[in-house]
Scaffold this active site. Structure first.
Site, short mmCIF file in Angstrom:
data_model
loop_
_atom_site.label_atom_id
_atom_site.label_comp_id
_atom_site.label_asym_id
_atom_site.label_seq_id
_atom_site.Cartn_x
_atom_site.Cartn_y
_atom_site.Cartn_z
N THR A 187 33.43 -26.52 -93.11
CA THR A 187 33.57 -25.94 -94.45
C THR A 187 34.16 -24.52 -94.46
O THR A 187 34.05 -23.83 -95.47
CB THR A 187 32.21 -25.92 -95.18
OG1 THR A 187 31.32 -25.07 -94.42
CG2 THR A 187 31.61 -27.30 -95.31
N TRP A 188 34.79 -24.13 -93.37
CA TRP A 188 35.40 -22.79 -93.36
C TRP A 188 36.44 -22.71 -94.49
O TRP A 188 36.46 -21.75 -95.27
CB TRP A 188 36.05 -22.56 -92.00
CG TRP A 188 36.42 -21.13 -91.69
CD1 TRP A 188 36.11 -20.03 -92.44
CD2 TRP A 188 37.17 -20.66 -90.57
NE1 TRP A 188 36.62 -18.90 -91.83
CE2 TRP A 188 37.27 -19.27 -90.68
CE3 TRP A 188 37.76 -21.28 -89.47
CZ2 TRP A 188 37.94 -18.48 -89.73
CZ3 TRP A 188 38.41 -20.51 -88.52
CH2 TRP A 188 38.51 -19.12 -88.66
N TYR A 226 31.63 -17.81 -93.81
CA TYR A 226 32.73 -18.49 -94.49
C TYR A 226 32.77 -18.00 -95.94
O TYR A 226 32.18 -18.58 -96.84
CB TYR A 226 32.59 -20.02 -94.39
CG TYR A 226 32.61 -20.51 -92.94
CD1 TYR A 226 33.14 -19.71 -91.91
CD2 TYR A 226 32.09 -21.74 -92.58
CE1 TYR A 226 33.15 -20.14 -90.58
CE2 TYR A 226 32.11 -22.18 -91.25
CZ TYR A 226 32.63 -21.36 -90.27
OH TYR A 226 32.64 -21.79 -88.96
#
Ligand SMILES: NC(=O)c1ccc[n+]([C@@H]2O[C@H](COP(=O)([O-])OP(=O)(O)OC[C@H]3O[C@@H](n4cnc5c(N)ncnc54)[C@H](OP(=O)(O)O)[C@@H]3O)[C@@H](O)[C@H]2O)c1
Length: 315
Positions: free
Chosen positions: A20-21, A57
């Site tokens: 999910t970066w 992130y």
């Protein structure tokens, strides 16, 4: 989807883990909130039960998208969440922060962002050279005792750092980079697997270069991760990667499969990897990537690819 035991944690995880970066929204291409949250839903629809995220992130944003989506779907309990500590994102910069008070605070913030009261897998994102390992790992032990985290692990550590960390808190998970364009950690990964750690590898698609989407050298913004994090988007590695892609192109044509699935298939064949983390912000790409489980590279194709990778890796 295929599933496996995540090392000594004993948790059953999907062989593909959603990264999910990009979904966090800093340093990658820009997508709408709807697309990012639908990407998380798409992963679950495809059978992915493992999501990797981090407060770094975009300063908690990625965790918030995950938390909000799982909350809306009522799916928290079906998903294994891996998040991290010890690396902050402040004013566009990544800053190591391994002190105990910082980690204890970060964990509470992650729990809030993720709308949950426990984290399945909690990793130290990067070692902090300015803080004693004992202090960092003791903080994780405290969190375990409090039930806020279930399993502890590390990312981007050397073997020596892992052995040191393990003296103070049992390391059950390891997250290094590994892909067709970066095999630097292979020996260490084999070692971690032999210690029965769950191994989740990142950059499986080489940040996207192994999808064939990038065929021309391009200049990215200074803070774009294709510029600052993945070196094969720059010379001299870019041209070498393009040669590797020409070998993948042949297999892609013969098999009628996209390049991304070849890169994923190659990684999934490594028995020392529990789950390969793959990032995307859109449903179509996630659905296409999960089709990798419908076919397998032959031994001969693996040999052809390994030879091309050897050439790529030669200085
Ligand atoms: N522990 C660490 O230090 C660390 C470091 C790096 C990454 N990670 C984790 O690993 C995850 C994966 O790494 P990553 O996201 O850097 O790299 P990656 O998974 O190798 O590549 C992601 C890129 O590939 C693109 N992509 C995905 N599927 C595609 C397809 N079928 N066709 C074309 N393009 C496609 C994505 O596009 P879109 O986003 O535009 O959809 C994104 O730009 C991260 O999200 C993060 O969770 C951890």
């Amino acid at each position: 989807m295929k599933y496996t035991k995540f090392g000594k944690t004993g948790i059953e995880v999907s062989k593909m883990c959603l990264g999910t970066w990009g979904i966090g929204g800093a340093g990658w291409d820009n997508y709408s909130d709807e697309s990012r949250m639908d990407a998380i839903k798409a992963a679950l629809d495809c059978g992915i039960n493992f999501i990797d995220t981090a407060p770094a992130y975009n300063a908690g944003k990625a965790e918030q998208y995950v938390g909000e989506t799982l909350h809306k779907l009522g799916a928290r309990k079906e998903v294994v969440i891996s998040t991290k500590c010890g690396n902050e994102f402040i004013d566009g910069k990544y800053v190591r922060c391994g002190s105990a008070d910082k980690i204890l605070r970060e964990c509470d913030e992650s729990l809030q962002n993720l709308k949950t009261d426990y984290i399945d897998v909690y990793l130290v994102h990067w070692p902090d050279p300015n803080v004693a390992m004992e202090e960092t790992m003791d903080a994780l032990n405290q969190l375990k005792k409090q039930g806020k985290i279930l399993h502890a692990g590390v990312s981007n550590f050397t073997k020596e750092q892992m052995e040191e960390a393990n003296k103070y808190c049992e390391i059950e998970a390891y997250q290094p980079q590994f892909s067709m364009v970066d095999r630097e950690n292979e020996e260490l990964i084999r070692w971690a697997h032999a210690q029965d750690m769950g191994v989740m590898t990142y950059g499986t698609l080489g940040g996207g270069i192994l999808t064939g989407k990038y065929r021309k050298l391009k200049t990215y913004e200074a803070n774009d991760n294709r510029n600052r994090f993945y070196p094969y988007f720059r010379e001299p590695l870019f041209s070498k990667a393009m040669k590797l892609l020409s070998v993948m192109d042949k297999i892609s044509k013969e098999r009628n499969v996209p390049l991304a699935q070849i890169a994923l298939n190659w990684t999934l064949k490594k028995e020392f990897i529990s789950s390969c983390i793959t990032g995307s912000q859109s449903r179509d790409k996630i659905e296409a990537n999960c089709k990798v489980f419908d076919w397998e590279l032959s031994a001969e194709e693996m040999q052809i690819l390994d030879k091309a990778i050897e050439e790529y890796s030669r200085a």
